[in-house]
Design an enzyme around this catalytic site. Structure first.
Site, short mmCIF file in Angstrom:
data_model
loop_
_atom_site.label_atom_id
_atom_site.label_comp_id
_atom_site.label_asym_id
_atom_site.label_seq_id
_atom_site.Cartn_x
_atom_site.Cartn_y
_atom_site.Cartn_z
N HIS A 176 0.90 -1.00 0.00
CA HIS A 176 -0.02 0.18 0.07
C HIS A 176 0.94 1.19 0.10
O HIS A 176 1.74 1.53 0.85
CB HIS A 176 -1.04 -0.28 1.31
CG HIS A 176 -2.04 -1.12 1.10
ND1 HIS A 176 -2.48 -1.83 2.18
CD2 HIS A 176 -2.63 -1.64 0.05
CE1 HIS A 176 -3.40 -2.49 1.93
NE2 HIS A 176 -3.56 -2.74 0.54
N ARG A 234 -3.36 5.04 -1.96
CA ARG A 234 -3.01 3.61 -1.40
C ARG A 234 -2.75 2.65 -2.50
O ARG A 234 -2.23 1.68 -2.09
CB ARG A 234 -4.50 3.44 -0.65
CG ARG A 234 -4.80 1.75 -0.09
CD ARG A 234 -5.87 1.62 0.39
NE ARG A 234 -6.33 0.17 0.57
CZ ARG A 234 -6.08 -0.41 1.57
NH1 ARG A 234 -5.42 0.16 2.68
NH2 ARG A 234 -6.57 -1.81 1.66
#
Length: 423
Positions: A176, A234
Site C-alpha cells: 500500500h 493507497r
C-alpha cells in the site's frame, strides 16, 4: 467568561484553517450512516478503517480532513451530536510531509541516519544497487517482474551459505503506497542482517538456516505517486476499463476468496479487487515467484501500517487456519517481546477476527498455496500520526518489527526442524 468564549472562537477559527485528522466515534446506526456519508461526500481521506463499509457503531474512525473541508465536516458532526476529537493538529499536513521527505543523503555509506529517514523510489533503487555492490558474496537481486507503469520489481536475496535443501523466508513491503514505514522496515531489516550476522545470535541462527527474500517496494507506481502527487494514495496505478478511476488494492487482488465481503468491485473504491485474481502485474509477479519457490519458502511476512498488530490467516473467512494454535503462539510470543523490550502494545490474532473480513490478501493466498507460516504486520502507530509517522519514530517502529520477525523465524526453524547449521 467572555475570555473563554473568545479563546474558543479563536481555536475554532484556527482549526478551520489547518489540515487535521479527526477521531470520530459514532454511537448509533444513524450516526454510522452520517459518518459514512461524511467520508464520501467531502474532500476527506479515510485512514481507519480503509473503507466506509467497515465503519460501525462504537468503533473509532480516523478521518484526514483538509482545511477546505474542516468547517463543513465538523458542523455536520456537531449537528448530529457525533463525538469527535482532533488527533493531529498541524499548521499544514505539508509540514509533516516535508519532514518525511527531508534527507541529508541518498547514499547509505555517507550518512549515519540513512536508515532513520524515508526514501524516494529512486533512492531505494540506488540503495539496492549499492547493497549488491557492497555485498557481492551474500546479496543478489532477483527481478521478479514489473509494475503497471513498467517499473522493475526488485527482490533482494540474502544467502549466507550454500547448504543443500536450505529453506527460505519472504518479506514484502510497500504493498500500500502511503504506508511509508513499510519500505523503511525492509531497508532496515537488510541493513541489520548484513551488519549483525555473526554478531547477534538470533539473526545469525536465522541466516545460517534460511535464505531471505526481501521485496522493498511491491507497489512502486503507487509509492512514487505518493512522493510526487498525492501522499495519501493507497492503490497501484493501473487503469480500469469503463472507469476513469485509477488503481487496484493489491491486497485484495490475490486468489483467496477473491472479491467477496470486505472487497469491492467498484474501481473507485479504496478496496477495489481488480478485474480478476492476479489481474495486476505486481500481485501476479509476487504470486508467480512464491508459487515457483513454495518448496523452499516456509515463512511469509507482509509489512503494513498502521495500528500495531501481528496478524495471521485467515482474513478472507472467519474459519481458523489448520495450524491456528501454532500461529497464535508465535504471534503472542512476538507481541510479548515487543512489550517487554519496547514497552509498546501490539494486538495479535487472525485477521478477520482481529480487524475485519478482507478477502484477496497476500498472506491468506500464501498460506493456501502451501506457506503455512504466514503473517501480516501492522507497524506503528495507533493513529496519532498514522501514515504520516515522523522519521524520528522509524528506529523504534523497525526494531519492534525486527524482534517480531526474529522471534517467529526462530520458532519456524524449530518447528520445521530445518536447522542446517548453528551460530
Amino acid at each position: 467568561m467572555e475570555s473563554c468564549v473568545t479563546a474558543a472562537g479563536v481555536l475554532f477559527t484556527l482549526l478551520s484553517t489547518i489540515d487535521t485528522v479527526l477521531s470520530i466515534t459514532p454511537q448509533t446506526q444513524e450516526q454510522v450512516h452520517v459518518v459514512k456519508n461524511v467520508s464520501s461526500q467531502f474532500e476527506t481521506t479515510l485512514w481507519q478503517p480503509v473503507s466506509a463499509e467497515y465503519i460501525k457503531a462504537e468503533a473509532d474512525v480516523h478521518l484526514f480532513v483538509p482545511a477546505n473541508s474542516s468547517q463543513a465536516v465538523t458542523d455536520l458532526l456537531q449537528s448530529h451530536a457525533i463525538s469527535y476529537e482532533y488527533v493531529i493538529l498541524l499548521d499544514n499536513a505539508e509540514e509533516l510531509i516535508e519532514m518525511q521527505t527531508k534527507n541529508d543523503s541518498t547514499d547509505p555509506r555517507s550518512s549515519q541516519t540513512f536508515y532513520e529517514r524515508y526514501h524516494s523510489l529512486e533512492d531505494i533503487y540506488f540503495w539496492i544497487n549499492r547493497t549488491i555492490q557492497d555485498n557481492p558474496a551474500t546479496v543478489s537481486v532477483v527481478l521478479i517482474g514489473s509494475s503497471f507503469e513498467k517499473r522493475p520489481l526488485y527482490a533482494l536475496k540474502l544467502s549466507m551459505n550454500n547448504q543443500p535443501n536450505k529453506k527460505a523466508m519472504w518479506i514484502d513491503c510497500g504493498i500500500h503506497a502511503r504506508e511509508w514505514i513499510s519500505p523503511a522496515f525492509c531497508l532496515w531489516f537488510v541493513q541489520y542482517s548484513l551488519s549483525f550476522y555473526k554478531r547477534n545470535h538470533d539473526i545469525t541462527t536465522i541466516l545460517d538456516n534460511m535464505d531471505v527474500y526481501v521485496l522493498p517496494v511491491m507497489n512502486p507506481d503507487g509509492y512514487h505517486y505518493t512522493w510526487t502527487n498525492n501522499r495519501m494514495w493507497r492503490k497501484n496505478r493501473s487503469a480500469s476499463s469503463g472507469s476513469s478511476c485509477i488503481g487496484v488494492d493489491l491486497n485484495r487482488n490475490f486468489d483467496a476468496n477473491w472479491c467477496t465481503e470486505g472487497a469491492s468491485n467498484d474501481p473507485c473504491s479504496e478496496i477495489y479487487c481488480g478485474a480478476f485474481p492476479e489481474s495486476e502485474p505486481e500481485s501476479a509477479a509476487v504470486a508467480n515467484f512464491l508459487r515457483n519457490h513454495r518448496d523452499s519458502i516456509q515463512l511469509y511476512f507482509s509489512i503494513h501500517s498502521y495500528s500495531q498488530m501481528l496478524l495471521f490467516p485467515f482474513s478472507c473467512t472467519m474459519d481458523e487456519a489448520q495450524n491456528h494454535a501454532d500461529l497464535l503462539e508465535m504471534a503472542k510470543e512476538a507481541s510479548q517481546k515487543i512489550q517487554r523490550y519496547y514497552r509498546n502494545h501490539y494486538k495479535y490474532g487472525s485477521g478477520s477476527k482481529t480487524i475485519y473480513l478482507a478477502p484477496g490478501g497476500s498472506d491468506d493466498w500464501a498460506y493456501n498455496t502451501g506457506i503455512k507460516y504466514s503473517f501480516t504486520f501492522e507497524l506503528q502507530d495507533r493513529g496519532r500520526y498514522g501514515f504520516l509517522l515522523p522519521p524520528n519514530y522509524i528506529s523504534k517502529a523497525c526494531n519492534e518489527a525486527l524482534i517480531a520477525v526474529k522471534t517467529i523465524a526462530l520458532r519456524v526453524i524449530e518447528k520445521t526442524h530445518s536447522f542446517v547449521g548453528t551460530a
